[in-house]
Each structure stands twice: as C-alpha cells, then as structure tokens.
Design a protein around this motif. Structure first.
Motif, mmCIF file in Angstrom:
data_model
loop_
_atom_site.group_PDB
_atom_site.id
_atom_site.type_symbol
_atom_site.label_atom_id
_atom_site.label_comp_id
_atom_site.label_asym_id
_atom_site.label_seq_id
_atom_site.Cartn_x
_atom_site.Cartn_y
_atom_site.Cartn_z
ATOM 1 N N THR A 83 0.861 -1.174 0.000
ATOM 2 C CA THR A 83 0.000 0.000 0.000
ATOM 3 C C THR A 83 0.903 1.231 0.000
ATOM 4 O O THR A 83 1.729 1.400 0.905
ATOM 5 C CB THR A 83 -0.932 -0.007 1.220
ATOM 6 N N ILE A 84 0.749 2.074 -1.003
ATOM 7 C CA ILE A 84 1.743 3.116 -1.277
ATOM 8 C C ILE A 84 1.920 4.076 -0.108
ATOM 9 O O ILE A 84 3.040 4.339 0.345
ATOM 10 C CB ILE A 84 1.373 3.905 -2.550
ATOM 11 N N GLY A 85 0.813 4.621 0.422
ATOM 12 C CA GLY A 85 0.919 5.570 1.529
ATOM 13 C C GLY A 85 1.589 4.962 2.742
ATOM 14 O O GLY A 85 2.491 5.561 3.346
ATOM 15 N N ASN A 86 1.159 3.748 3.111
ATOM 16 C CA ASN A 86 1.745 3.076 4.279
ATOM 17 C C ASN A 86 3.234 2.829 4.086
ATOM 18 O O ASN A 86 4.038 3.013 5.009
ATOM 19 C CB ASN A 86 1.044 1.739 4.531
ATOM 20 N N ALA A 87 3.601 2.383 2.873
ATOM 21 C CA ALA A 87 4.998 2.045 2.621
ATOM 22 C C ALA A 87 5.891 3.283 2.650
ATOM 23 O O ALA A 87 6.988 3.260 3.220
ATOM 24 C CB ALA A 87 5.117 1.342 1.266
ATOM 25 N N ILE A 88 5.425 4.380 2.043
ATOM 26 C CA ILE A 88 6.252 5.583 1.936
ATOM 27 C C ILE A 88 6.325 6.343 3.257
ATOM 28 O O ILE A 88 7.403 6.765 3.693
ATOM 29 C CB ILE A 88 5.707 6.514 0.832
ATOM 30 N N PHE A 89 5.182 6.512 3.902
ATOM 31 C CA PHE A 89 5.142 7.372 5.093
ATOM 32 C C PHE A 89 5.077 6.603 6.413
ATOM 33 O O PHE A 89 5.214 7.214 7.469
ATOM 34 C CB PHE A 89 3.946 8.326 5.004
ATOM 35 N N GLY A 90 4.881 5.289 6.351
ATOM 36 C CA GLY A 90 4.742 4.535 7.593
ATOM 37 C C GLY A 90 5.683 3.367 7.719
ATOM 38 O O GLY A 90 5.403 2.417 8.453
ATOM 39 N N SER A 91 6.806 3.415 7.002
ATOM 40 C CA SER A 91 7.736 2.286 7.048
ATOM 41 C C SER A 91 8.378 2.157 8.424
ATOM 42 O O SER A 91 8.561 3.141 9.145
ATOM 43 C CB SER A 91 8.837 2.467 5.990
ATOM 44 N N THR A 92 8.699 0.924 8.790
ATOM 45 C CA THR A 92 9.481 0.689 9.999
ATOM 46 C C THR A 92 10.909 1.138 9.714
ATOM 47 O O THR A 92 11.517 0.676 8.736
ATOM 48 C CB THR A 92 9.457 -0.796 10.374
ATOM 49 N N HIS A 93 11.434 2.042 10.563
ATOM 50 C CA HIS A 93 12.615 2.845 10.270
ATOM 51 C C HIS A 93 12.227 3.796 9.128
ATOM 52 O O HIS A 93 12.313 3.446 7.947
ATOM 53 C CB HIS A 93 13.839 2.011 9.899
ATOM 54 N N GLN A 94 11.755 4.938 9.500
ATOM 55 C CA GLN A 94 11.212 5.893 8.539
ATOM 56 C C GLN A 94 12.244 6.344 7.514
ATOM 57 O O GLN A 94 13.438 6.441 7.810
ATOM 58 C CB GLN A 94 10.668 7.127 9.274
ATOM 59 N N ILE A 95 11.752 6.613 6.310
ATOM 60 C CA ILE A 95 12.593 7.246 5.296
ATOM 61 C C ILE A 95 12.880 8.677 5.756
ATOM 62 O O ILE A 95 11.984 9.361 6.263
ATOM 63 C CB ILE A 95 11.872 7.263 3.931
ATOM 64 N N ALA A 96 14.106 9.119 5.604
ATOM 65 C CA ALA A 96 14.484 10.462 6.037
ATOM 66 C C ALA A 96 13.566 11.503 5.397
ATOM 67 O O ALA A 96 13.284 11.437 4.203
ATOM 68 C CB ALA A 96 15.936 10.745 5.667
ATOM 69 N N ASN A 97 13.091 12.453 6.224
ATOM 70 C CA ASN A 97 12.156 13.436 5.670
ATOM 71 C C ASN A 97 12.802 14.321 4.598
ATOM 72 O O ASN A 97 12.113 14.881 3.755
ATOM 73 C CB ASN A 97 11.488 14.264 6.762
ATOM 74 N N GLU A 98 14.141 14.425 4.622
ATOM 75 C CA GLU A 98 14.820 15.158 3.548
ATOM 76 C C GLU A 98 14.596 14.470 2.199
ATOM 77 O O GLU A 98 14.408 15.125 1.169
ATOM 78 C CB GLU A 98 16.328 15.258 3.819
ATOM 79 N N VAL A 99 14.624 13.146 2.214
ATOM 80 C CA VAL A 99 14.404 12.380 0.989
ATOM 81 C C VAL A 99 12.972 12.582 0.493
ATOM 82 O O VAL A 99 12.730 12.871 -0.685
ATOM 83 C CB VAL A 99 14.682 10.879 1.228
ATOM 84 N N LEU A 100 12.009 12.447 1.415
ATOM 85 C CA LEU A 100 10.604 12.565 1.025
ATOM 86 C C LEU A 100 10.255 13.994 0.622
ATOM 87 O O LEU A 100 9.452 14.212 -0.292
ATOM 88 C CB LEU A 100 9.707 12.092 2.160
#
Length: 212
Positions: free
Chosen positions: A177-194
């Motif tokens: 699920t795109i939203g969950n994967a991008i914004f809710g991953s375990t060990h978040q993606i750095a907000n600079e990247v997003l």
C-alpha cells in the motif's frame, strides 16, 4: 565445425524455450505445512484431507469501519494450504459508500477484479515515463484487470456498498500500500528524501508520517 555450431545454437534455443515457461508440478499437490517467506514444506500426502483444500468465509462482509472505508479478506496459501504451488489465490473486497481501497501494488501477481455488487471506479498507472492513468467505472458483473506490479486502486462511487472478488495468478501475490509504505515504514525514510521526492516542506512530511 559448421554442424557443431548449428547444434550448439539449436541447444541454446531449446534451453531458452524450456526456461521461458513455468515448470510443471511433479506431484498432484503440495499442501503447505506452513508458509514462511513464500516457501513451505509439503504435508505428507497420506495425511492430506479435503479440508486442506477448503475455506469458508467469503460470504461474510468485511468490516469497513476504518479510515479508508474498505476491507480486503484474502484467501492466499496462508489461509488455504491447498493453494500452495498452484499459482492462484482470491480475495473478497468490501468498500463502504464513498470509501476506497487505497493505491497499492501486487509485486507478484496480475489481478482480475469482478464486481458482485455496487458501482466502483477502478484505475491503474502505467510505468515511467508515461505514467498513464487508465480509469473505468464498473457496475455489477463487470470485470477489470490490473497488470502485475502496477499501482492500482478502487473507489466506491455509489451510495450502496461495493462487493467484489479479486483473483490473482499467485498463491501469495503480496501487497504494497503506497501511503503506508512511503510514510509509515518501519525505520522511517528520512524526511529530507521525502521532501525532495514530493516537493513538500519537512513539516508537511512530518505531518504525513504521523498519519501512518
């Protein structure tokens, strides 16, 4: 030498044809003892029974009282051990009025979506660079296919509930699920990247991450 070269070319062609199709099962069935990362051991055939090929529950409505207004009830190999190695699975999809099944992908399967009840908008996006949006409104009895790996969604555009059956050509199609994967991953993606990827400020990214 000419004959040898011809024979080697013919052998290479034969091997390429062999590997271009799925292998046939070497036994009637392989009822899964357990599913672990997509693989399993086979239950002793002498201990296999009819219930290993049986699942009951798709007549039960899914609970759609959630933030997106939908519920998917899967029947994969983990729910129906007799599906193991057969390369098929099915799911029931319930969507409340104006609810959605959010954008998602199945990395290992194409999906055939059949509407049993209601009116539903469906769509999928082709890959880069075109990113074409293919969209259709379906009624009861209509069928739509989502190609393997492509992002797709369903949205109830009626005032009643939507009930559909989704069939997949994999015993374990997986779902991202795109939203969950991008914004809710375990060990978040750095907000600079997003922030750079979505052209948003970091405060907005932090807000979106808090939602997932």
């Amino acid at each position: 030498m000419a004959n040898l070269s011809f024979l080697m070319s013919l052998l290479a062609l034969s091997l390429s044809l062999v590997f271009a199709v799925d292998p046939s099962n070497l036994q009637d069935f392989c009822v899964a003892n357990s599913i672990d990362q997509g693989s399993s051991t086979c239950k002793d055939p002498k201990l296999v029974e009819a219930n290993d090929f049986y699942y009951s529950g798709l007549h039960i409505s899914g609970n759609t009282s959630n933030s997106v207004g939908s519920k998917v009830t899967p029947v994969f190999a983990s729910q129906l051990p007799g599906l193991n190695t057969l390369g098929i699975s099915v799911a029931r999809v319930d969507i409340a009025a104006w609810g959605i099944n959010p954008p998602h992908t199945h990395p290992r399967a194409t999906e055939i979506f059949t509407v049993l009840e209601g009116t539903v908008e469906v769509g999928f996006i082709s890959s880069n660079p075109e990113n074409r949006h293919f969209r259709k409104v379906l009624q009861k009895g209509d069928v739509f296919v989502f190609p393997i790996g492509l992002i797709h969604y369903q949205r109830n555009v009626g005032y009643g509930k939507v009930v559909a059956i989704a069939a997949h050509n994999s015993q374990n199609p997986g779902v991202i699920t795109i939203g969950n994967a991008i914004f809710g991953s375990t060990h978040q993606i750095a907000n600079e990247v997003l922030a750079r990827a979505f052209q948003l400020d970091r405060n907005t990214i932090n807000y979106l991450q808090s939602k997932f």
